[in-house]
Design a protein around this motif. Structure first.
Motif, PDB file in Angstrom:
ATOM      1  N   PRO A  85       3.155  -2.713 -13.078  1.00 15.32           N
ATOM      2  CA  PRO A  85       3.445  -2.939 -11.654  1.00 15.32           C
ATOM      3  C   PRO A  85       2.158  -3.238 -10.894  1.00 15.32           C
ATOM      4  O   PRO A  85       1.095  -2.685 -11.200  1.00 15.32           O
ATOM      5  CB  PRO A  85       4.052  -1.605 -11.200  1.00 15.32           C
ATOM      6  N   ILE A  86       2.236  -4.135  -9.925  1.00 16.32           N
ATOM      7  CA  ILE A  86       1.076  -4.388  -9.082  1.00 16.32           C
ATOM      8  C   ILE A  86       0.957  -3.251  -8.065  1.00 16.32           C
ATOM      9  O   ILE A  86       1.939  -2.579  -7.741  1.00 16.32           O
ATOM     10  CB  ILE A  86       1.165  -5.743  -8.359  1.00 16.32           C
ATOM     11  N   ARG A  87      -0.245  -3.019  -7.589  1.00 14.13           N
ATOM     12  CA  ARG A  87      -0.504  -1.978  -6.587  1.00 14.13           C
ATOM     13  C   ARG A  87      -0.933  -2.662  -5.293  1.00 14.13           C
ATOM     14  O   ARG A  87      -1.882  -3.456  -5.287  1.00 14.13           O
ATOM     15  CB  ARG A  87      -1.596  -1.024  -7.072  1.00 14.13           C
ATOM     16  N   ALA A 137       1.210   0.689   6.529  1.00 10.65           N
ATOM     17  CA  ALA A 137       0.949   2.078   6.907  1.00 10.65           C
ATOM     18  C   ALA A 137      -0.218   2.674   6.126  1.00 10.65           C
ATOM     19  O   ALA A 137      -0.538   3.846   6.296  1.00 10.65           O
ATOM     20  CB  ALA A 137       2.203   2.918   6.687  1.00 10.65           C
ATOM     21  N   GLY A 138      -0.838   1.865   5.262  1.00  6.13           N
ATOM     22  CA  GLY A 138      -1.950   2.353   4.473  1.00  6.13           C
ATOM     23  C   GLY A 138      -1.544   3.072   3.208  1.00  6.13           C
ATOM     24  O   GLY A 138      -2.383   3.677   2.535  1.00  6.13           O
ATOM     25  N   VAL A 139      -0.260   3.005   2.846  1.00 13.80           N
ATOM     26  CA  VAL A 139       0.252   3.680   1.651  1.00 13.80           C
ATOM     27  C   VAL A 139       0.212   2.704   0.474  1.00 13.80           C
ATOM     28  O   VAL A 139       0.648   1.559   0.584  1.00 13.80           O
ATOM     29  CB  VAL A 139       1.696   4.169   1.869  1.00 13.80           C
ATOM     30  N   VAL A 140      -0.330   3.148  -0.661  1.00 17.79           N
ATOM     31  CA  VAL A 140      -0.371   2.309  -1.852  1.00 17.79           C
ATOM     32  C   VAL A 140       0.990   2.347  -2.542  1.00 17.79           C
ATOM     33  O   VAL A 140       1.513   3.422  -2.853  1.00 17.79           O
ATOM     34  CB  VAL A 140      -1.475   2.770  -2.818  1.00 17.79           C
ATOM     35  N   GLN A 141       1.558   1.174  -2.751  1.00 19.51           N
ATOM     36  CA  GLN A 141       2.870   1.042  -3.378  1.00 19.51           C
ATOM     37  C   GLN A 141       2.714   0.358  -4.739  1.00 19.51           C
ATOM     38  O   GLN A 141       1.863  -0.505  -4.916  1.00 19.51           O
ATOM     39  CB  GLN A 141       3.789   0.178  -2.503  1.00 19.51           C
ATOM     40  N   GLU A 142       3.555   0.740  -5.687  1.00 17.15           N
ATOM     41  CA  GLU A 142       3.617   0.070  -6.978  1.00 17.15           C
ATOM     42  C   GLU A 142       4.919  -0.723  -7.055  1.00 17.15           C
ATOM     43  O   GLU A 142       5.997  -0.190  -6.762  1.00 17.15           O
ATOM     44  CB  GLU A 142       3.542   1.075  -8.124  1.00 17.15           C
ATOM     45  N   VAL A 143       4.793  -1.991  -7.466  1.00 19.27           N
ATOM     46  CA  VAL A 143       5.961  -2.870  -7.495  1.00 19.27           C
ATOM     47  C   VAL A 143       5.924  -3.702  -8.777  1.00 19.27           C
ATOM     48  O   VAL A 143       4.928  -4.379  -9.041  1.00 19.27           O
ATOM     49  CB  VAL A 143       5.972  -3.836  -6.280  1.00 19.27           C
ATOM     50  N   PRO A 144       6.996  -3.686  -9.595  1.00 14.91           N
ATOM     51  CA  PRO A 144       7.061  -4.614 -10.733  1.00 14.91           C
ATOM     52  C   PRO A 144       7.213  -6.037 -10.205  1.00 14.91           C
ATOM     53  O   PRO A 144       8.057  -6.292  -9.334  1.00 14.91           O
ATOM     54  CB  PRO A 144       8.312  -4.150 -11.499  1.00 14.91           C
ATOM     55  N   ALA A 145       6.394  -6.950 -10.695  1.00 19.60           N
ATOM     56  CA  ALA A 145       6.337  -8.243 -10.007  1.00 19.60           C
ATOM     57  C   ALA A 145       5.983  -9.388 -10.948  1.00 19.60           C
ATOM     58  O   ALA A 145       5.534  -9.193 -12.077  1.00 19.60           O
ATOM     59  CB  ALA A 145       5.314  -8.178  -8.874  1.00 19.60           C
ATOM     60  N   ALA A 146       6.215 -10.588 -10.414  1.00 14.68           N
ATOM     61  CA  ALA A 146       5.780 -11.870 -10.990  1.00 14.68           C
ATOM     62  C   ALA A 146       6.751 -12.371 -12.068  1.00 14.68           C
ATOM     63  O   ALA A 146       7.817 -11.803 -12.303  1.00 14.68           O
ATOM     64  CB  ALA A 146       4.353 -11.797 -11.497  1.00 14.68           C
ATOM     65  N   VAL A 181      -7.671  -4.294   4.455  1.00 14.86           N
ATOM     66  CA  VAL A 181      -6.376  -3.926   5.017  1.00 14.86           C
ATOM     67  C   VAL A 181      -5.267  -4.293   4.041  1.00 14.86           C
ATOM     68  O   VAL A 181      -5.502  -4.882   2.989  1.00 14.86           O
ATOM     69  CB  VAL A 181      -6.155  -4.619   6.380  1.00 14.86           C
ATOM     70  N   GLY A 182      -4.039  -3.948   4.408  1.00 16.23           N
ATOM     71  CA  GLY A 182      -2.894  -4.208   3.555  1.00 16.23           C
ATOM     72  C   GLY A 182      -2.627  -5.682   3.361  1.00 16.23           C
ATOM     73  O   GLY A 182      -3.109  -6.544   4.107  1.00 16.23           O
ATOM     74  N   TYR A 183      -1.811  -5.971   2.327  1.00 21.01           N
ATOM     75  CA  TYR A 183      -1.567  -7.352   1.913  1.00 21.01           C
ATOM     76  C   TYR A 183      -0.894  -8.195   2.998  1.00 21.01           C
ATOM     77  O   TYR A 183      -0.947  -9.414   2.959  1.00 21.01           O
ATOM     78  CB  TYR A 183      -0.710  -7.365   0.648  1.00 21.01           C
ATOM     79  N   ASN A 184      -0.252  -7.542   3.979  1.00 23.88           N
ATOM     80  CA  ASN A 184       0.457  -8.294   5.017  1.00 23.88           C
ATOM     81  C   ASN A 184      -0.035  -7.933   6.415  1.00 23.88           C
ATOM     82  O   ASN A 184       0.588  -8.280   7.403  1.00 23.88           O
ATOM     83  CB  ASN A 184       1.961  -8.053   4.915  1.00 23.88           C
ATOM     84  N   ASP A 185      -1.157  -7.239   6.479  1.00 25.22           N
ATOM     85  CA  ASP A 185      -1.768  -6.887   7.760  1.00 25.22           C
ATOM     86  C   ASP A 185      -2.399  -8.143   8.354  1.00 25.22           C
ATOM     87  O   ASP A 185      -3.120  -8.868   7.682  1.00 25.22           O
ATOM     88  CB  ASP A 185      -2.828  -5.804   7.531  1.00 25.22           C
TER      89      ASP A 185
END
Length: 579
Positions: free
Chosen positions: A51-53, A58-67, A255-259
């Motif tokens: 999963p990507i991180r 909100a500054g929270v690190v999320q893990e998401v299976p992706a691509a 900052v976050g990926y969408n900030d």
């Protein structure tokens, strides 16, 4: 005279009272142009294994299976369908440093996947030149002429090339023309509602230092901002309404990926943006593998454009909407969001990793999935072949100055593989270590595992250097030419450095088997063919003598792993920084 013309004048008034007065033409409504931005796909036709991180707003690190190309195809189709005028633009490194299923077939499946996804243009990146510019031309034009050690057209005997256009505004050939077109123009709508959109595509000027020099032989890479600024007036003269720059150079952010705040931005793209013609409307970037949407007007109010990047590997896309006034011929509003391409990723035991409910999940496009499966199936036998056992997983270096178990393992393998050529030292560039050595069961290493770590197929070359040359080479790690990185070094070598000291004197000591390097002595040193040609700005490598070429780097590490029942990962401590 007045009486003479009175009657006709009155008649005209009478007739006009009976006639229909033409309506004033209605000004055309603003037009929305939808652009899907991609970058740094690197041949990831399958989902990324882990999963990507990402850090959310909100500054929270999320893990998401992706691509994965099939999931990316569905995501692109969904977001592209929001408006009738749309295109897909990539900012380079579609290919190169790719997983085995694409790389072993010369990245033909990455090109085929992008054809099916509907890519419109791709600006060349540095990795597009990994196998040489002639091979890159083949990928654009199609055909099966062989330019590398591997055979093309192994799965598709009639490989027809890219249906999208490569762009290379700042890549100049020996005859003064660009290797690929400098820009492409697309027109949308009709009549007074038509808009013309230009995409200028270019790569980093540093490309010659990032690839094997033979891959760019005869090419010149011009300054990025100067190239863009020379083209803008030409495009304006052609009546272009929207100017988009797709550039393989990027930013780093905090900052976050969408900030949208541009928080803590840095990196070489900043200098380019500060010099770019303000008539540019959008910049799609890449190279750093960071994800961001930055409103550059917050940094420079004179330059009102967004700067975007969609991270790495097809794990994201950037959904961009430009509102264009066709009368003014200008962008009057812009918005962009990075969208994570959540997909189905299977763990080591074959079960699906859990989806993250905070993010949209995409279904696989059936046609693209079937296309990818052809190549995955064809590569499976090679990928699954066991090559050895290690004592545990070996992460890749984080920063390029980080010593790692994996880097030391690679250097030791290269030394062992070239002892017959007299090698005493082996040096590995950390930037060439592309993935962790992370077997599915934690210890049993497959060919696919080592291929992911070193996907370039570099030869190993052993040369003689004086001790003075060797010390100068180690100083080049910290001289500011190119990015800073330390070598991974083979057993018996130890280096101490201090970045507080002036450039040119930052290496405190270099020892081989407990003895200082003697400037007057001669040493046999092994490096890969990329470094041997001066890659990563290590020009001293080109000064060596008495070259002996040995097998491909992958063969060396496979033989090293096979030589013992379990290969223990080497300890850390060969490189020391004084702080």
């Amino acid at each position: 005279m007045i009486t003479r013309f009175l009657a006709p004048a009155l008649a005209a008034v009478a007739l006009s009272a009976c006639a229909t007065i033409p309506e004033t033409p209605t000004a055309p409504e603003p037009v929305t142009l939808r652009i899907i931005g991609l970058n740094d796909f690197h041949g990831n036709i399958e989902p990324i294994r882990r999963p990507i991180r990402v850090m959310d707003d909100a500054g929270v690190v999320q893990e998401v299976p992706a691509a994965g190309a099939a999931y990316l195809a569905s995501a692109v189709a969904k977001y592209r369908a929001q408006d009738k005028h749309s295109m897909v633009v990539a900012a380079g490194d579609l290919i190169g440093a790719s997983p085995l299923a694409s790389s072993i077939f010369l990245d033909e499946p990455a090109i085929g996947a992008m054809n099916r996804i509907g890519l419109t243009y791709n600006a060349v990146g540095n990795h597009e030149f990994d196998r040489g510019w002639q091979e890159l031309l083949r990928l654009q034009q199609g055909g099966c002429t062989r330019y590398t050690m591997r055979d093309p057209c192994q799965v598709e005997s009639d490989f027809s090339g890219a249906e999208f256009g490569f762009l290379a505004a700042n890549v100049i050939t020996a005859d003064g023309t660009t290797l690929f077109p400098a820009y492409g123009i697309k027109r949308f709508g009709t009549g007074n509602a038509e808009i013309a959109v230009a995409i200028i595509g270019l790569t980093t000027v540093d490309t010659p230092t990032l690839v094997t020099p033979s891959g760019v032989d005869g090419l010149t890479f011009a300054d990025e901002a100067e190239t863009i600024n020379a083209l803008v007036p030409e495009l304006v003269e052609q009546g272009v309404d929207v100017i988009v720059v797709s550039i393989h150079q990027g930013l780093y952010t905090e900052v976050g990926y969408n900030d949208k705040s541009c928080g803590g931005v840095s990196g070489p793209l900043l200098d380019i943006l500060g010099r770019v013609d303000p008539r540019v409307d959008l910049v799609i970037s890449g190279h750093t593998h960071y994800a961001y949407v930055c409103d550059y007007s917050a940094i420079d109010p004179a330059r009102k454009f967004l700067v975007t990047s969609a991270g790495y590997g097809g794990s994201m896309l950037t959904d961009i909407a430009l509102t264009v006034d066709p009368v003014l011929g200008d962008v009057i509003a812009a918005r962009a969001d990075n969208i994570i391409v959540q997909s189905e990723v299977r763990g080591a035991d074959g079960t699906l990793l859990p989806a993250n409910p905070a993010f949209e999940k995409f279904a696989a496009d059936a046609a693209v999935a079937a296309y990818v499966a052809r190549y995955v199936d064809a590569s499976q036998a090679a990928a699954d072949r066991k090559v050895g056992v290690i004592s545990g997983p070996a992460p890749k270096p984080g920063p390029a100055t980080e010593e790692s178990h994996l880097g030391n393992l690679i250097a030791d393998a290269q030394l062992a593989g070239t002892r017959s050529a007299g090698a005493q030292i082996a040096l590995m560039n950390n930037s060439g270590i592309r993935a962790a050595l992370d077997p599915a069961d934690g210890t049993t290493v497959s060919y696919g595992d080592i291929y992911a770590v070193q996907p370039f197929g570099n030869l190993l070359i052993t040369r003689s250097y004086t001790g003075a040359q060797l010390l100068a080479l180690f100083e080049q790690q910290f001289d500011g030419e190119g990015f800073m990185q330390t070598f991974s070094v083979s057993e018996g070598l130890a280096m101490i450095y201090d970045l507080r000291r002036p450039s040119g004197s930052r290496v405190v000591s270099v020892m081989l088997d407990g003895k200082p390097i003697d400037p007057a002595a001669t040493y046999r040193v092994t490096m890969n063919s990329f470094l041997a040609a001066g890659g990563d700005s290590f020009t001293v490598f080109t000064q060596g003598a008495d070259s002996v070429t040995r097998p491909v780097d992958l063969d060396a590490i496979e033989a090293y792993l096979r030589a013992v029942p379990v290969r223990e990962l080497p300890a850390i401590g060969r490189i020391t920084e004084i702080k």
